[in-house]
Design an enzyme around this catalytic site. Structure first.
Site, PDB file in Angstrom:
ATOM      1  N   ASP A 196       0.772  -1.235   0.000  1.00 25.11           N
ATOM      2  CA  ASP A 196       0.000   0.000   0.000  1.00 25.11           C
ATOM      3  C   ASP A 196       0.806   1.288   0.000  1.00 25.11           C
ATOM      4  O   ASP A 196       0.278   2.350  -0.289  1.00 25.11           O
ATOM      5  CB  ASP A 196      -0.934   0.018   1.224  1.00 25.11           C
ATOM      6  CG  ASP A 196      -1.996  -1.066   1.134  1.00 25.11           C
ATOM      7  OD1 ASP A 196      -2.336  -1.463   0.009  1.00 25.11           O
ATOM      8  OD2 ASP A 196      -2.482  -1.503   2.196  1.00 25.11           O
ATOM      9  N   ASP A 238       0.434   5.671   2.230  1.00 27.87           N
ATOM     10  CA  ASP A 238      -0.545   5.055   3.130  1.00 27.87           C
ATOM     11  C   ASP A 238      -0.253   5.434   4.577  1.00 27.87           C
ATOM     12  O   ASP A 238      -0.773   6.413   5.081  1.00 27.87           O
ATOM     13  CB  ASP A 238      -0.546   3.541   2.942  1.00 27.87           C
ATOM     14  CG  ASP A 238      -1.679   2.876   3.701  1.00 27.87           C
ATOM     15  OD1 ASP A 238      -2.748   3.499   3.834  1.00 27.87           O
ATOM     16  OD2 ASP A 238      -1.501   1.744   4.181  1.00 27.87           O
ATOM     17  N   ASP A 266       3.106   0.089  10.134  1.00 25.45           N
ATOM     18  CA  ASP A 266       2.034  -0.880  10.345  1.00 25.45           C
ATOM     19  C   ASP A 266       2.583  -2.110  11.049  1.00 25.45           C
ATOM     20  O   ASP A 266       3.607  -2.676  10.626  1.00 25.45           O
ATOM     21  CB  ASP A 266       1.411  -1.309   9.017  1.00 25.45           C
ATOM     22  CG  ASP A 266       0.432  -0.286   8.469  1.00 25.45           C
ATOM     23  OD1 ASP A 266       0.358   0.820   9.028  1.00 25.45           O
ATOM     24  OD2 ASP A 266      -0.240  -0.590   7.467  1.00 25.45           O
ATOM     25  N   ARG A 326      -4.172   8.132  14.146  1.00 25.09           N
ATOM     26  CA  ARG A 326      -3.465   6.862  14.311  1.00 25.09           C
ATOM     27  C   ARG A 326      -2.069   7.045  14.924  1.00 25.09           C
ATOM     28  O   ARG A 326      -1.057   6.751  14.312  1.00 25.09           O
ATOM     29  CB  ARG A 326      -3.350   6.104  12.989  1.00 25.09           C
ATOM     30  CG  ARG A 326      -4.685   5.740  12.395  1.00 25.09           C
ATOM     31  CD  ARG A 326      -4.545   4.805  11.214  1.00 25.09           C
ATOM     32  NE  ARG A 326      -5.848   4.389  10.689  1.00 25.09           N
ATOM     33  CZ  ARG A 326      -6.025   3.499   9.730  1.00 25.09           C
ATOM     34  NH1 ARG A 326      -4.979   2.916   9.172  1.00 25.09           N
ATOM     35  NH2 ARG A 326      -7.239   3.187   9.331  1.00 25.09           N
TER      36      ARG A 326
END
Length: 403
Positions: A173, A197, A201, A253
């Protein structure tokens, strides 16, 4: 990290900052607090930044020393001197450094093999403008001192995987660093920004992760912990997020958590657009002694909760000793206490008071290291830590090493 004690016969030689502590404490005397340029220094950096000869001592361990001399990249047939050759092809315990400043444009995502350290200290290394970093089904990896930015999505294709094996990789991504089924990972002193993105992660059962001293900026979605609402293996995820600097221009986030447990401590938050910390699917969060500075206008609430099913989720979000400015607020879960992971008493560490956060995070991101930039200081506290079970973070060890 959500970090555990580890077998000294397996992981001891992959300690970027910790394995050489005995070399770095011999020249220091005592005081209560340690400083460089009159600033409080966090416990990770105390163990190496005071010694101007850190270059000489960082590779005292018995492993493969590999130096990147060539910034080019070939995803299937990497050549000696390139980053991919050291990180993906060489088998063994590899410590990677860089000969000079470099801008590396990866043709395909770089899949890092287990037992690899990428150490960018002393030079200016950028991984940017196309594919970026992935840790896929690997363990015992350190990434330190790298700037990763302007990462772009990648179509499915073939690439050299861990241990030099050619594998088929699906759609990527555009994250700066993506962890997939990874464990015992330390992401320290990197600068991450402006990716398609997210910046980091932690997905698909990854656990035992420490994210420390990084600078996250200029990004909408910053950090995701947990793959998706349906991936129940992430219930075992344990992550520590400590001494990081979030901002400017981070929207959300920081992190966003699904299923697992995160200890978020001693971080600096310079505003947000949607929220700072969020979650779904019954995550557990301990937010401890962070400094949350709300934006001048817009949302002041630190947290966000998503309901992912018809019966409603439960969240365990707790704030302990956090500091709030510009009207910031934290909606805690009522009653009880956040569930802690199973850490031993030896892994306990007292988190620093939030009033020191500006100073403790002032060196977050890539450090401007040189042979003469580190300064000596008096280190009573450092000696105490470094000669016992080494360096402690939050409620647990970053790594356990038996000196």
């Amino acid at each position: 990290m959500a970090c555990h004690q580890v077998n000294n016969s397996v992981f001891w030689c992959f300690i970027l900052l910790v394995g050489i502590l005995t070399f770095f404490t011999t020249n220091a005397s005592s005081t209560e607090k340690t400083k460089i340029e009159d600033k409080e220094m966090n416990v990770i950096d105390q163990c190496w930044r005071f010694n101007p000869e850190w270059r000489k001592h960082r590779q005292q361990l018995d492993l493969i020393h590999y130096k990147v001399t060539d910034p080019s990249d070939h995803p299937l047939n990497s050549t000696p001197g390139t980053l991919r050759y050291g990180a993906s092809k060489i088998q063994g315990k590899v410590w990677i450094t860089f000969k000079r400043n470099m801008n590396i444009k990866l043709v395909r995502p770089l899949l890092i093999s287990s037992f690899t350290t990428i150490d960018g200290r002393g030079v200016d290394v950028h991984i940017a403008d196309n594919a970026c970093l992935m840790i896929y089904k690997a363990t015992n990896i350190i990434i330190h001192g790298i700037r990763v930015h302007h990462c772009r999505p990648q179509a499915p294709g073939m690439v050299m995987g861990p241990d030099g094996k050619i594998i088929s990789l699906g759609q990527v991504d555009g994250d700066a660093i993506r962890l997939v089924s990874a464990s015992k990972i330390w992401i320290d002193h990197n600068t991450l920004y402006d990716c398609q993105d997210g910046l980091l992660d932690v997905t698909r059962g990854s656990t035992d992760i420490t994210i420390s001293n990084n600078w996250f900026r200029e990004q909408n979605k910053v950090m995701l912990l947990g793959h998706d609402d349906g991936f129940v293996r992430d219930k075992n995820m344990k992550v520590t997020v400590v001494y990081n600097y979030f901002g400017p221009n981070c929207h959300q986030r920081m992190p966003r958590i699904r299923h697992g447990y995160a200890h978020v401590a001693n971080n600096m938050y310079m505003g947000w657009v949607q929220y700072a910390i969020g979650g779904s699917m019954e995550p557990s969060l301990k937010s401890q002694s962070n400094l949350f500075i709300a934006p001048v206008t817009g949302k002041k609430e630190v947290t966000w909760r998503k309901s992912s099913n018809r019966i409603g989720d439960t969240w365990e979000f707790y704030s302990v000793g956090d500091a709030f400015e510009n009207g910031a607020s934290f909606m805690e879960t009522k009653g009880g206490q956040v569930t802690k992971s199973n850490y031993s008493p030896k892994q306990n560490f007292k988190v620093v008071d939030a009033k020191y956060i500006r100073s403790l995070t002032s060196s977050s991101g890539v450090l401007q290291c040189s042979k003469t930039s580190a300064q000596y200081a008096e280190l009573k506290f450092v000696k105490k830590i470094c000669f016992t079970l080494v360096i402690l973070i939050s409620e647990r060890l970053i790594f356990t090493i038996y000196l």
